[in-house]
Write a protein that holds these residues in place. Sequence first.
Motif, PDB file in Angstrom:
ATOM      1  N   UNK A  53       0.826  -1.211   0.000  1.00  0.00           N
ATOM      2  CA  UNK A  53       0.000   0.000   0.000  1.00  0.00           C
ATOM      3  C   UNK A  53       0.861   1.263   0.000  1.00  0.00           C
ATOM      4  N   UNK A  54       1.921   1.249   0.791  1.00  0.00           N
ATOM      5  CA  UNK A  54       2.811   2.411   0.843  1.00  0.00           C
ATOM      6  C   UNK A  54       3.454   2.669  -0.519  1.00  0.00           C
ATOM      7  N   UNK A  55       3.673   1.597  -1.271  1.00  0.00           N
ATOM      8  CA  UNK A  55       4.287   1.719  -2.596  1.00  0.00           C
ATOM      9  C   UNK A  55       3.263   1.942  -3.704  1.00  0.00           C
ATOM     10  N   UNK A  56       1.993   2.018  -3.313  1.00  0.00           N
ATOM     11  CA  UNK A  56       0.900   2.241  -4.264  1.00  0.00           C
ATOM     12  C   UNK A  56       0.786   1.116  -5.303  1.00  0.00           C
ATOM     13  N   UNK A  57       1.049  -0.108  -4.865  1.00  0.00           N
ATOM     14  CA  UNK A  57       0.910  -1.268  -5.748  1.00  0.00           C
ATOM     15  C   UNK A  57      -0.562  -1.477  -6.046  1.00  0.00           C
ATOM     16  N   UNK A  58      -0.881  -1.671  -7.325  1.00  0.00           N
ATOM     17  CA  UNK A  58      -2.267  -1.905  -7.746  1.00  0.00           C
ATOM     18  C   UNK A  58      -2.533  -3.373  -8.042  1.00  0.00           C
ATOM     19  N   UNK A  82      -7.026 -11.129   1.162  1.00  0.00           N
ATOM     20  CA  UNK A  82      -6.374 -10.047   1.921  1.00  0.00           C
ATOM     21  C   UNK A  82      -6.037  -8.873   1.006  1.00  0.00           C
ATOM     22  N   UNK A  83      -5.533  -9.181  -0.177  1.00  0.00           N
ATOM     23  CA  UNK A  83      -5.186  -8.120  -1.125  1.00  0.00           C
ATOM     24  C   UNK A  83      -6.437  -7.387  -1.604  1.00  0.00           C
ATOM     25  N   UNK A  84      -7.492  -8.140  -1.902  1.00  0.00           N
ATOM     26  CA  UNK A  84      -8.741  -7.517  -2.355  1.00  0.00           C
ATOM     27  C   UNK A  84      -9.289  -6.568  -1.286  1.00  0.00           C
ATOM     28  N   UNK A  85      -9.217  -6.996  -0.035  1.00  0.00           N
ATOM     29  CA  UNK A  85      -9.683  -6.148   1.071  1.00  0.00           C
ATOM     30  C   UNK A  85      -8.886  -4.839   1.130  1.00  0.00           C
ATOM     31  N   UNK A  86      -7.623  -4.900   0.719  1.00  0.00           N
ATOM     32  CA  UNK A  86      -6.765  -3.716   0.717  1.00  0.00           C
ATOM     33  C   UNK A  86      -6.875  -2.927  -0.590  1.00  0.00           C
ATOM     34  N   UNK A  87      -7.682  -3.423  -1.530  1.00  0.00           N
ATOM     35  CA  UNK A  87      -7.846  -2.729  -2.806  1.00  0.00           C
ATOM     36  C   UNK A  87      -6.752  -3.030  -3.812  1.00  0.00           C
ATOM     37  N   UNK A  88      -6.072  -4.153  -3.642  1.00  0.00           N
ATOM     38  CA  UNK A  88      -4.980  -4.553  -4.539  1.00  0.00           C
ATOM     39  C   UNK A  88      -5.414  -5.797  -5.306  1.00  0.00           C
ATOM     40  N   UNK A  89      -5.207  -5.801  -6.610  1.00  0.00           N
ATOM     41  CA  UNK A  89      -5.548  -6.954  -7.432  1.00  0.00           C
ATOM     42  C   UNK A  89      -4.545  -8.086  -7.250  1.00  0.00           C
ATOM     43  N   UNK A  90      -4.947  -9.279  -7.664  1.00  0.00           N
ATOM     44  CA  UNK A  90      -4.088 -10.465  -7.532  1.00  0.00           C
ATOM     45  C   UNK A  90      -4.248 -11.342  -8.759  1.00  0.00           C
ATOM     46  N   UNK A  91      -3.121 -11.797  -9.301  1.00  0.00           N
ATOM     47  CA  UNK A  91      -3.104 -12.772 -10.390  1.00  0.00           C
ATOM     48  C   UNK A  91      -2.035 -13.808 -10.068  1.00  0.00           C
ATOM     49  N   UNK A 142      -1.171   0.657 -16.203  1.00  0.00           N
ATOM     50  CA  UNK A 142      -2.264   1.153 -15.368  1.00  0.00           C
ATOM     51  C   UNK A 142      -1.824   1.462 -13.937  1.00  0.00           C
ATOM     52  N   UNK A 143      -0.604   1.102 -13.573  1.00  0.00           N
ATOM     53  CA  UNK A 143      -0.138   1.358 -12.215  1.00  0.00           C
ATOM     54  C   UNK A 143       0.948   0.393 -11.810  1.00  0.00           C
ATOM     55  N   UNK A 144       1.351   0.475 -10.567  1.00  0.00           N
ATOM     56  CA  UNK A 144       2.468  -0.314 -10.061  1.00  0.00           C
ATOM     57  C   UNK A 144       2.063  -1.787  -9.931  1.00  0.00           C
ATOM     58  N   UNK A 145       2.923  -2.659 -10.471  1.00  0.00           N
ATOM     59  CA  UNK A 145       2.732  -4.109 -10.405  1.00  0.00           C
ATOM     60  C   UNK A 145       3.879  -4.693  -9.586  1.00  0.00           C
TER      61      UNK A 145
END
Length: 181
Positions: A53-58, A82-91, A142-145
Motif C-alpha cells: 500500500x505504501x508503494x501504491x501497488x495496484x 487479503x489483497x482484495x480487502x486492501x484494494x490490490x488486485x491479484x493474479x 495502469x499502475x504499479x505491479x
Amino acid sequence: MVGEATKCGDQVSGPAPVTAGALEGTVPALQRDQVVGVGYEGKDIGFFISGLLAARVRLVVDVRLNAISRKTGFSKRALSAELAEAGIGYRHFPELGNPRWNRDGFAGPPGEVSAARARFSRLIGGGTASARIAEIAAAADAGVVAVMCFEADDMRCHRHVVLARVRAGVGGGGTARYHRH
C-alpha cells in the motif's frame, strides 16, 4: 531463516521474526507505471500488505509455481482475499513458476545462481510464459505491479529473470520501468 540462503520457491517453516523496520527495502520508492519484485520471506501478511500500500501497488502477480504457503495469509485464496480487502488486485501465473528441480541453484554460489537463471530463462522462452510476461508489462501501464515470490532477495529468486524479461519487453508486451528492491 535469517542468514541462510533459501532455494527459490522453497519456504522455511516456523514464524519469522518481524521488526518495525521489516518492510524497509521491501518495495523501492516508486513512480507510476512500474514493475517491482517483492518477497514475503520474514514478513507477516499485515506488514507485507502495508508495504504494498505504501508503494501504491495496484496488482500483485504471484510467480510461485504452486501458490501455497505454510505462512498464514500467503496461500492463494487467503492472499487474494487479503489483497482484495486492501484494494490490490491479484493474479497467479504458474507458467512463470520455478520448478522444484531448479531451486537449489538459487541458493548456491554465483556460478550456480547464473546456471539456475539460464535454465529458468530457457523454460520461459515462449508460448504462454511469454504471453504472461507481456500481461505484466501491459498491467504496468495502469499502475504499479509487484511480481511476488517467497524470497526476500530477488537476486536469489527466479523472479529476477521474470523482471528482466518484463524490463526488456520480451514477450511482445509494452515496456515498464523496473526497480529491484
